[in-house]
Design an enzyme around this catalytic site. Structure first.
Site, PDB file in Angstrom:
ATOM      1  N   CYS A 213     -25.342  30.734 -15.938  1.00 26.71           N
ATOM      2  CA  CYS A 213     -24.977  30.845 -14.514  1.00 26.71           C
ATOM      3  C   CYS A 213     -25.429  32.159 -13.886  1.00 26.71           C
ATOM      4  O   CYS A 213     -25.422  32.294 -12.669  1.00 26.71           O
ATOM      5  CB  CYS A 213     -23.484  30.645 -14.340  1.00 26.71           C
ATOM      6  SG  CYS A 213     -22.974  29.029 -14.912  1.00 26.71           S
TER       7      CYS A 213
ATOM      8  N   HIS B 268     -21.704  33.037  -7.352  1.00 27.69           N
ATOM      9  CA  HIS B 268     -21.922  31.834  -8.159  1.00 27.69           C
ATOM     10  C   HIS B 268     -20.765  30.854  -7.933  1.00 27.69           C
ATOM     11  O   HIS B 268     -19.594  31.257  -7.945  1.00 27.69           O
ATOM     12  CB  HIS B 268     -22.021  32.221  -9.632  1.00 27.69           C
ATOM     13  CG  HIS B 268     -22.015  31.042 -10.546  1.00 27.69           C
ATOM     14  ND1 HIS B 268     -22.927  30.030 -10.432  1.00 27.69           N
ATOM     15  CD2 HIS B 268     -21.187  30.705 -11.568  1.00 27.69           C
ATOM     16  CE1 HIS B 268     -22.668  29.117 -11.353  1.00 27.69           C
ATOM     17  NE2 HIS B 268     -21.619  29.502 -12.046  1.00 27.69           N
TER      18      HIS B 268
ATOM     19  N   ASN C 102     -20.930  22.956  -9.602  1.00 31.78           N
ATOM     20  CA  ASN C 102     -21.584  24.085 -10.264  1.00 31.78           C
ATOM     21  C   ASN C 102     -22.977  23.645 -10.733  1.00 31.78           C
ATOM     22  O   ASN C 102     -23.096  22.868 -11.676  1.00 31.78           O
ATOM     23  CB  ASN C 102     -20.713  24.520 -11.449  1.00 31.78           C
ATOM     24  CG  ASN C 102     -21.283  25.701 -12.204  1.00 31.78           C
ATOM     25  OD1 ASN C 102     -22.427  26.113 -11.981  1.00 31.78           O
ATOM     26  ND2 ASN C 102     -20.502  26.240 -13.111  1.00 31.78           N
TER      27      ASN C 102
HETATM   28  O1  UT7 Z   1     -20.188  28.492 -14.473  1.00 36.67           O
HETATM   29  C1  UT7 Z   1     -20.127  29.166 -15.656  1.00 36.67           C
HETATM   30  C2  UT7 Z   1     -18.837  29.460 -16.195  1.00 36.67           C
HETATM   31  N1  UT7 Z   1     -17.860  28.433 -16.074  1.00 36.67           N
HETATM   32  C3  UT7 Z   1     -16.767  28.697 -15.394  1.00 36.67           C
HETATM   33  O2  UT7 Z   1     -16.642  29.732 -14.794  1.00 36.67           O
HETATM   34  C4  UT7 Z   1     -15.654  27.689 -15.478  1.00 36.67           C
HETATM   35  C5  UT7 Z   1     -14.371  28.396 -15.736  1.00 36.67           C
HETATM   36  N2  UT7 Z   1     -13.260  27.505 -15.983  1.00 36.67           N
HETATM   37  C6  UT7 Z   1     -12.697  26.740 -15.003  1.00 36.67           C
HETATM   38  O3  UT7 Z   1     -13.180  26.687 -13.893  1.00 36.67           O
HETATM   39  C7  UT7 Z   1     -11.425  26.021 -15.333  1.00 36.67           C
HETATM   40  O4  UT7 Z   1     -10.947  26.477 -16.560  1.00 36.67           O
HETATM   41  C8  UT7 Z   1     -11.549  24.478 -15.370  1.00 36.67           C
HETATM   42  C9  UT7 Z   1     -11.761  23.939 -13.972  1.00 36.67           C
HETATM   43  C10 UT7 Z   1     -12.673  24.070 -16.275  1.00 36.67           C
HETATM   44  C11 UT7 Z   1     -10.244  23.887 -15.901  1.00 36.67           C
HETATM   45  O5  UT7 Z   1      -9.161  24.298 -15.089  1.00 36.67           O
HETATM   46  P1  UT7 Z   1      -7.870  24.964 -15.739  1.00 36.67           P
HETATM   47  O6  UT7 Z   1      -6.943  25.211 -14.645  1.00 36.67           O
HETATM   48  O7  UT7 Z   1      -8.296  26.130 -16.571  1.00 36.67           O
HETATM   49  O8  UT7 Z   1      -7.320  23.796 -16.642  1.00 36.67           O
HETATM   50  P2  UT7 Z   1      -7.028  23.778 -18.216  1.00 36.67           P
HETATM   51  O9  UT7 Z   1      -8.285  23.647 -18.980  1.00 36.67           O
HETATM   52  O10 UT7 Z   1      -6.097  24.901 -18.560  1.00 36.67           O
HETATM   53  O11 UT7 Z   1      -6.219  22.421 -18.304  1.00 36.67           O
HETATM   54  C12 UT7 Z   1      -4.955  22.233 -17.638  1.00 36.67           C
HETATM   55  C13 UT7 Z   1      -4.516  20.796 -17.802  1.00 36.67           C
HETATM   56  C14 UT7 Z   1      -4.615  20.294 -19.229  1.00 36.67           C
HETATM   57  O12 UT7 Z   1      -3.524  19.422 -19.460  1.00 36.67           O
HETATM   58  P3  UT7 Z   1      -2.236  19.916 -20.248  1.00 36.67           P
HETATM   59  O13 UT7 Z   1      -2.729  20.347 -21.589  1.00 36.67           O
HETATM   60  O14 UT7 Z   1      -1.670  21.027 -19.427  1.00 36.67           O
HETATM   61  O15 UT7 Z   1      -1.385  18.690 -20.262  1.00 36.67           O
HETATM   62  C15 UT7 Z   1      -5.907  19.524 -19.244  1.00 36.67           C
HETATM   63  O16 UT7 Z   1      -5.925  18.526 -20.230  1.00 36.67           O
HETATM   64  O17 UT7 Z   1      -5.361  19.928 -17.036  1.00 36.67           O
HETATM   65  C16 UT7 Z   1      -5.906  18.908 -17.872  1.00 36.67           C
HETATM   66  N3  UT7 Z   1      -7.258  18.574 -17.402  1.00 36.67           N
HETATM   67  C17 UT7 Z   1      -7.472  17.650 -16.453  1.00 36.67           C
HETATM   68  N4  UT7 Z   1      -6.674  16.848 -15.754  1.00 36.67           N
HETATM   69  C18 UT7 Z   1      -7.231  16.039 -14.839  1.00 36.67           C
HETATM   70  C19 UT7 Z   1      -8.419  19.111 -17.786  1.00 36.67           C
HETATM   71  N5  UT7 Z   1      -9.427  18.557 -17.094  1.00 36.67           N
HETATM   72  C20 UT7 Z   1      -8.869  17.646 -16.265  1.00 36.67           C
HETATM   73  C21 UT7 Z   1      -9.402  16.777 -15.304  1.00 36.67           C
HETATM   74  N6  UT7 Z   1      -8.552  15.991 -14.612  1.00 36.67           N
HETATM   75  N7  UT7 Z   1     -10.720  16.694 -15.042  1.00 36.67           N
END
Ligand code: UT7
Length: 333
Positions: free
Chosen positions: A117, A257, A287
């Protein structure tokens, strides 16, 4: 040899493919919903390059052709093409060479630059050095990715974030004090474990087993990447302001980004700037990895005035991150 002229961006262009993959369509593919995606990421839809035998170069060629036309540039006058991408058409030769041949840049040399990125900001700095030394007069810097080629559309933690697209800028020697003023780039190889594509390289070449185990897809531990991204993008946007004595009032726009709206918000809060200065198109494209920053520059080009202070900031796989300070070199045309 040293002419100490700054490198200025003298034109920009962007390209996204036609197909729109909405949150609603993703709801039919994985267990997710529009509300979750919108509130956690800010993304509503992304573009997908459909069709057989189409690599990232297809999008880059469209962007570069538009750039040449807009800036009235003869492709034979281009000295260098740098293509930032992690989804090259082939492992080798470089996608930059494929693009150069397609657009008729027969006198240019070219190479690809992979920094996930942060690819575009690294490439922009690299291109600028070729101008600042006085060695070259016209450099094209591209950021493009066909993320759909490495996304597992059964993995809801990655497939909702990424999209396809890219853009290009032309760099030329600046006629005045405007141009690329400063940059800070960083990387940390310990980030490998959190965001990677495991197979297909020399460590783990393609095999039936790597395919069965889905190791050719991008994989990330989102929450860990988020933590690093939030602090580092904000810190390095703030750092480049400090060392150039830019107050929040001095900053015209943050060009960040587009990985997650919450990361961008944290960065603008840290910089002390209002939403009106934060360029955002994540809701439409998601992204696009190397593509996000040139796509922003192209979408918002008509807002930029000569002398505007732009802060570019990125964070991505590697980890890689950094910021660039630009004094914009031209008024809307
Ligand atoms: O571009 C290069 C670098 N990349 C980034 O900068 C991305 C950085 N990371 C992020 O943007 C975020 O971490 C994500 C958008 C990928 C995920 O968001 P988050 O708020 O960190 O969610 P999480 O991974 O902590 O997951 C929270 C909950 C989980 O459920 P439980 O374990 O709390 O029951 C996940 O299973 O959300 C669940 N979850 C979803 N639910 C609905 C994960 N993905 C999804 C989804 N839809 N697509």
């Amino acid at each position: 040899m040293m002419n100490l002229k700054k490198a200025a961006i003298t034109g920009v262009s962007g390209y996204v493919p036609d197909y729109v993959l909405t949150n609603t369509e993703l709801e039919t593919m994985v267990d997710t919903n529009d509300e979750w995606i919108t509130s956690r990421t800010g993304i509503k839809e992304r573009r997908i390059l459909k069709g057989e035998n189409k690599g990232s170069s297809v999008m880059a060629v469209a962007a570069v052709k538009e750039l040449l036309e807009k800036t009235n540039t003869n492709p034979e006058d281009i000295d260098l093409i740098i293509c930032a991408t992690i989804t090259p058409d082939l492992v080798f030769p470089a996608t930059a060479n494929i693009i150069a041949a397609e657009v008729g840049a027969i006198n240019a040399y070219g190479f690809d630059l992979g920094a996930a990125c942060s690819g575009f900001i690294y490439a922009l700095t690299t291109g600028a050095q070729h101008i600042e030394t006085g060695r070259y007069k016209k450099v094209i810097v591209i950021g493009v990715d066909k993320m759909s080629s490495i996304i597992d559309y059964t993995d809801r933690t990655t497939c909702i974030i990424f999209g396809d697209g890219g853009g290009a800028v032309l760099l030329e020697p600046s006629e005045d004090e405007n141009g690329i003023i400063d940059f800070i780039h960083k990387s940390d190889g310990k980030g490998e474990q959190y965001l990677n594509q495991q197979a297909g390289g020399s460590r783990l070449p393609a095999s039936h087993e790597t395919i069965d185990n889905k190791l050719h897809y991008a994989r990330q531990i989102g929450a860990a990447v988020f933590k690093f991204a939030v602090t580092n993008m904000a810190d390095y946007a703030a750092k480049i302001m400090e060392r150039n004595n830019l107050s929040s009032d001095d900053v015209s726009y943050l060009v960040a980004h587009q990985a997650n709206k919450r990361i961008i918000d944290a960065t603008s809060n840290r910089m002390g700037i209002g939403d009106e200065k934060v360029l955002m198109n994540i809701e439409r494209y998601g992204n696009t990895t190397s593509g996000t920053i040139p796509l922003l520059l192209s979408d918002f080009e008509s807002k930029f005035k000569k002398g505007d202070n732009l802060v570019l900031a990125a964070f991505g796989g590697g980890f890689t991150w950094g910021s660039i300070y630009i004094k914009w070199a031209y008024d809307p045309k």
